[in-house]
Design an enzyme around this catalytic site. Structure first.
Site, short mmCIF file in Angstrom:
data_model
loop_
_atom_site.label_atom_id
_atom_site.label_comp_id
_atom_site.label_asym_id
_atom_site.label_seq_id
_atom_site.Cartn_x
_atom_site.Cartn_y
_atom_site.Cartn_z
N CYS A 1 -69.99 17.57 38.02
CA CYS A 1 -69.46 18.64 37.17
C CYS A 1 -68.41 19.45 37.94
CB CYS A 1 -70.59 19.57 36.71
SG CYS A 1 -69.90 20.89 35.69
N CYS B 1 -75.55 25.16 30.44
CA CYS B 1 -75.76 23.83 29.84
C CYS B 1 -77.24 23.44 29.71
CB CYS B 1 -75.01 22.77 30.63
SG CYS B 1 -73.23 23.01 30.58
N CYS C 1 -79.29 21.45 34.50
CA CYS C 1 -78.06 20.77 34.07
C CYS C 1 -77.62 19.80 35.17
CB CYS C 1 -76.97 21.79 33.80
SG CYS C 1 -76.36 22.54 35.32
N ARG D 1 -69.74 18.74 17.65
CA ARG D 1 -70.35 17.83 18.64
C ARG D 1 -71.56 17.09 18.05
NH1 ARG D 1 -69.11 19.50 24.04
NH2 ARG D 1 -67.08 20.50 24.01
N LYS E 1 -65.29 24.26 21.19
CA LYS E 1 -66.40 23.38 20.82
C LYS E 1 -67.24 24.00 19.71
CE LYS E 1 -68.08 23.31 25.04
NZ LYS E 1 -68.92 23.29 26.24
N LYS F 1 -71.13 23.56 17.70
CA LYS F 1 -72.42 22.88 17.85
C LYS F 1 -73.36 23.20 16.70
CE LYS F 1 -72.17 22.71 22.87
NZ LYS F 1 -72.82 23.07 24.13
N CYS G 1 -73.92 26.94 37.03
CA CYS G 1 -72.89 27.96 36.78
C CYS G 1 -73.26 28.71 35.50
CB CYS G 1 -71.50 27.32 36.70
SG CYS G 1 -71.06 26.68 35.07
N ARG H 1 -69.98 10.26 26.88
CA ARG H 1 -71.15 10.82 26.20
C ARG H 1 -71.23 10.22 24.80
NH1 ARG H 1 -70.52 17.04 25.94
NH2 ARG H 1 -71.21 17.01 28.10
FE1 SRM Z 1 -72.27 21.77 28.92
C1 SRM Z 1 -69.13 22.02 30.10
C2 SRM Z 1 -72.72 19.15 30.88
C3 SRM Z 1 -75.04 21.14 27.19
C4 SRM Z 1 -72.15 24.97 27.61
N1 SRM Z 1 -71.06 20.79 30.22
C5 SRM Z 1 -69.75 21.06 30.51
C6 SRM Z 1 -69.16 19.94 31.36
C7 SRM Z 1 -68.56 18.93 30.45
C8 SRM Z 1 -68.17 20.38 32.45
C9 SRM Z 1 -66.72 20.36 32.07
O1 SRM Z 1 -66.31 21.08 31.13
O2 SRM Z 1 -65.97 19.65 32.72
C10 SRM Z 1 -70.47 19.39 32.02
C11 SRM Z 1 -70.42 17.94 32.46
C12 SRM Z 1 -71.34 17.71 33.64
C13 SRM Z 1 -71.52 16.28 33.94
O3 SRM Z 1 -71.07 15.84 35.00
O4 SRM Z 1 -72.14 15.57 33.16
C14 SRM Z 1 -71.49 19.77 30.98
N2 SRM Z 1 -73.56 20.34 28.96
C15 SRM Z 1 -73.65 19.38 29.90
C16 SRM Z 1 -74.92 18.59 29.75
C17 SRM Z 1 -74.77 17.12 30.13
C18 SRM Z 1 -76.02 19.26 30.60
C19 SRM Z 1 -77.27 18.44 30.84
O5 SRM Z 1 -77.59 18.30 32.03
O6 SRM Z 1 -77.91 18.00 29.90
C20 SRM Z 1 -75.23 18.86 28.27
C21 SRM Z 1 -74.56 17.86 27.37
C22 SRM Z 1 -74.85 18.15 25.94
C23 SRM Z 1 -74.35 17.12 24.98
O7 SRM Z 1 -74.95 16.06 24.92
O8 SRM Z 1 -73.39 17.41 24.27
C24 SRM Z 1 -74.57 20.21 28.10
N3 SRM Z 1 -73.34 22.83 27.56
C25 SRM Z 1 -74.54 22.42 27.07
C26 SRM Z 1 -75.23 23.52 26.45
C27 SRM Z 1 -76.63 23.48 25.83
C28 SRM Z 1 -76.61 23.26 24.36
O9 SRM Z 1 -75.55 23.02 23.78
O10 SRM Z 1 -77.68 23.35 23.78
C29 SRM Z 1 -74.41 24.64 26.60
C30 SRM Z 1 -74.75 26.09 26.19
C31 SRM Z 1 -74.69 26.30 24.72
C32 SRM Z 1 -73.31 26.64 24.30
O11 SRM Z 1 -72.50 25.76 24.08
O12 SRM Z 1 -73.02 27.85 24.21
C33 SRM Z 1 -73.22 24.18 27.28
N4 SRM Z 1 -70.82 23.27 28.81
C34 SRM Z 1 -71.01 24.51 28.27
C35 SRM Z 1 -69.82 25.30 28.51
C36 SRM Z 1 -69.58 26.77 28.05
C37 SRM Z 1 -69.06 26.82 26.66
C38 SRM Z 1 -68.58 28.18 26.28
O13 SRM Z 1 -68.85 28.62 25.16
O14 SRM Z 1 -67.88 28.82 27.07
C39 SRM Z 1 -68.93 24.49 29.23
C40 SRM Z 1 -67.54 24.86 29.75
C41 SRM Z 1 -66.49 24.85 28.70
O15 SRM Z 1 -66.68 24.39 27.59
O16 SRM Z 1 -65.42 25.35 29.03
C42 SRM Z 1 -69.59 23.23 29.41
FE1 SF4 Z 2 -71.63 22.13 34.96
FE2 SF4 Z 2 -72.12 24.71 34.70
FE3 SF4 Z 2 -72.72 23.05 32.73
FE4 SF4 Z 2 -74.16 22.99 34.90
S1 SF4 Z 2 -73.98 24.76 33.53
S2 SF4 Z 2 -73.30 21.18 33.87
S3 SF4 Z 2 -72.68 23.45 36.47
S4 SF4 Z 2 -70.70 23.49 33.44
#
Ligand code: SRM
Ligand code: SF4
Length: 554
Positions: free
Chosen positions: A434, A477, A428, A141, A205, A207, A473, A72
């Site tokens: 994922c 995201c 997402c 990030r 993390k 943000k 899930c 990324r």
């Molecule tokens: Fe996310 C984890 C994809 C935005 C909350 N997210 C992941 C992972 C890396 C899975 C992992 O931990 O192994 C996913 C990778 C999937 C893949 O194959 O690419 C993933 N997140 C994404 C993306 C690519 C979704 C998309 O389709 O656009 C976004 C990448 C953003 C970036 O460029 O940095 C993405 N993730 C978000 C957002 C939205 C935002 O930030 O505005 C959230 C919700 C906001 C937040 O952070 O509260 C988000 N992602 C999470 C979480 C839950 C975090 C938490 O507080 O518990 C995880 C899981 C974790 O961190 O344990 C996670």
């Molecule tokens: Fe993966 Fe859940 Fe984030 Fe979708 S919402 S990319 S399934 S961690």
């Protein structure tokens, strides 16, 4: 005090994020890296993944999982020059699946990079002046900023803060350069002493987003820190600061919840803004939960200690008082598609990219079109938090050249023909990469939208700008908890359906129905749309109507 989580120990023992990555990379017997290194590599902007579609087949053949890596990029404010776009295009073709994914945080991801290709990929990025430092892991990030330069005559000035904040909160370690770019090993470790992250980095993390009202396209309140630009008569007066946003929860764990950020005050200068941002991060570093990662985000720290305590602690650390927040109004949270011009007579074309996936398929040749545009050297590229692309900064005399390319590849016709509901939707990644996905998202939402379009047509609601978002899930995201209709995956083919979010990102939705499949989703929506069409007041949004009808509690 409970024990530190295993990840805390890995961070501290990692020699400033080096771990044993070099050894892991050399091991040709496996496509994976060592377990501890899987945590360390995230701080370098990479995730180890495997093809979940092929797990069963590989297991039957007694083969290890089909491992690969996702990388990324760090793109503060989501900006690329045409030269950089060409580089990303080439790198994607050479080392990844070829699909370039615009994320919901305004940057780009490449998937499917095998272990031996990571270094060549990072080197090629570096030659294009791009890096992936700190785009994952327990650290600040990619920093977001409202994307469209038409938003304000001083967009550029506000936009520059994304880079300043990104730089301010970068880790001091040289590990990235040593491991991936073969730069000399640092002998004097004093050079990388890090007063912000120390040896322990953040508990989780972190943000940050900057919004330029009246558009909340960055979903500013979903961030640990949200800065809202206060602009009067085209002068930047400062920023309202909001803290403690985060959208994840865990099914069955009542202690976890999505939360929108709380506005705590206003700062009126760059120095004060940067100081406040830095010290909010140090408070989270010092007080965040380091034993339970499910409760480690700033939102939980804030709710544990209270907003009043937090502000007092912050004011002590920054040495000045926050002023009362200024009045600001958001009216939208969307991208403005098609051509637009800013105050400097530069042109911008926003193209729809379904779920951020840039590729060539039988319908659209978006990837080829963007390459052709980049080759003219007459446009930059900006990515939006709704996973779309803005072909940007085009001079009036070059507009025809770009328009012709958009027409040649059917991009303008494609964007125009896309329904309002689809344009406002987002999913997402989920399967197949994922590891946390429980249900499909970006591979499924397009076909569900086909059916929802028919329902909207049936009730003459085609032009309603309802925001639909889906995640595989409960991690959120694609920010499904902040949608008017949110789908949160619970199992393959099953989703919790949420209603009642507002259109501007200031109110979360609530669960309407649990664990339902497509048939029940469509049956429910048919009834809901019917009631909405017959009873809504003028300009009443679907989210507001859902609350008025008590479909979910307020
Ligand atoms: Fe996310 C984890 C994809 C935005 C909350 N997210 C992941 C992972 C890396 C899975 C992992 O931990 O192994 C996913 C990778 C999937 C893949 O194959 O690419 C993933 N997140 C994404 C993306 C690519 C979704 C998309 O389709 O656009 C976004 C990448 C953003 C970036 O460029 O940095 C993405 N993730 C978000 C957002 C939205 C935002 O930030 O505005 C959230 C919700 C906001 C937040 O952070 O509260 C988000 N992602 C999470 C979480 C839950 C975090 C938490 O507080 O518990 C995880 C899981 C974790 O961190 O344990 C996670
Ligand atoms: Fe993966 Fe859940 Fe984030 Fe979708 S919402 S990319 S399934 S961690």
């Amino acid at each position: 005090m409970s024990d530190k989580s295993p990840i805390e120990k890995i961070k501290e023992a990692s020699d400033h994020l080096r771990g044993t990555l070099k050894e892991s990379l050399k091991d040709e017997l496996t496509g994976a890296i060592r377990e501890d290194d899987q945590a360390v590599i995230k701080f370098h902007g990479m995730y180890q993944q495997d093809d979940r579609d092929r797990r069963e087949e590989r297991a039957e053949k007694k083969l290890e999982r089909l491992y690969s890596f996702m990388i990324r990029l760090r793109l503060p404010g989501g900006f690329l020059t045409p030269e950089q776009w060409i580089a990303v295009y080439n790198i994607a073709g050479e080392h990844s699946t070829g699909v370039i994914k615009i994320t919901s945080r305004q940057t780009l991801q490449l998937h499917g990079i095998i272990k031996s290709d990571i270094k060549p990929t990072i080197k090629a990025f570096s030659e294009a002046k791009l890096d992936s430092i700190a785009t994952c892991g327990d650290i600040n990030r990619n920093v977001l900023c409202s994307s469209h330069p038409k938003q304000s005559p001083i967009h550029e000035q506000v936009f520059a803060y994304a880079d300043k904040i990104s730089q301010l909160l970068m880790p001091k370690t040289k590990a990235y350069y040593e491991i991936w770019l073969d730069e000399e090993v640092l002998v004097d470790k004093k050079e990388e002493e890090d007063s912000l992250y120390q040896e322990r980095y953040l508990p989780r993390k972190f943000k940050i987003a900057i919004a330029i009202p009246p558009n909340n396209d960055v979903d500013v309140f979903a961030n640990d820190i949200g800065l809202v630009a206060v602009i009067e008569n085209d002068v930047l007066k400062g920023f309202n600061i909001a803290i403690g946003g985060g959208l994840s929860s865990t099914h069955g764990n009542a202690e976890t919840y999505p939360r929108l950020a709380t506005v705590i005050g206003f700062v009126d200068s760059e120095e004060k803004t940067l100081k406040a941002v830095y010290e909010i991060a140090t408070i989270q570093r010092d007080y965040g939960n380091r034993s339970d990662r499910k409760l480690a985000r700033l939102k939980y720290t804030l709710d544990k200690y209270g907003v009043e305590w937090f502000v007092k602690e912050l004011e002590t650390r920054i040495g000045f008082s926050l002023e009362p927040a200024k009045e600001i109004v958001f009216t939208s949270r969307k991208d403005f598609f098609g051509w637009d011009k800013n105050s400097e007579d530069l042109w911008y074309y926003t193209a729809f990219v379904e779920n951020g996936r840039i590729l060539d398929d039988e319908n659209t040749k978006l990837k080829s079109a963007l390459l052709a545009i980049a080759k003219t050297g007459k446009a930059n590229f900006r990515f939006t938090c709704n996973q779309n692309v803005i072909i940007s900064d085009v001079l009036t005399e070059d507009k025809n050249t770009i328009s012709n390319i958009l027409a040649e590849f059917g991009i303008d016709a494609g964007t125009e023909a896309t329904s309002v509901i689809r344009k406002n939707s987002m999913a997402c990644v989920a399967f197949p990469t994922c590891p946390l996905a429980l249900a499909e998202a970006q591979r499924y939402l397009p076909s569900l939208i086909d059916k929802i379009e028919l329902l909207l047509g049936k009730h003459s609601l085609d032009n309603e700008e309802i925001i639909i978002r889906m995640t595989g899930c409960p991690n959120g995201c694609a920010r499904s908890y902040a949608a008017e209709i949110g789908f949160v995956g619970t199992a393959l083919g099953k989703y919790n359906m949420h209603l009642g979010g507002d259109r501007i990102g200031e109110r979360l939705n609530k669960i309407y129905k649990e664990n339902i499949g497509e048939e029940e989703i469509l049956f429910s929506l048919d009834e809901l749309f019917n009631t909405y069409a017959s009873n809504k007041e003028t300009n009443e949004t679907f989210g507001d109507f859902s609350l008025r009808q008590n479909w979910v509690s307020n």
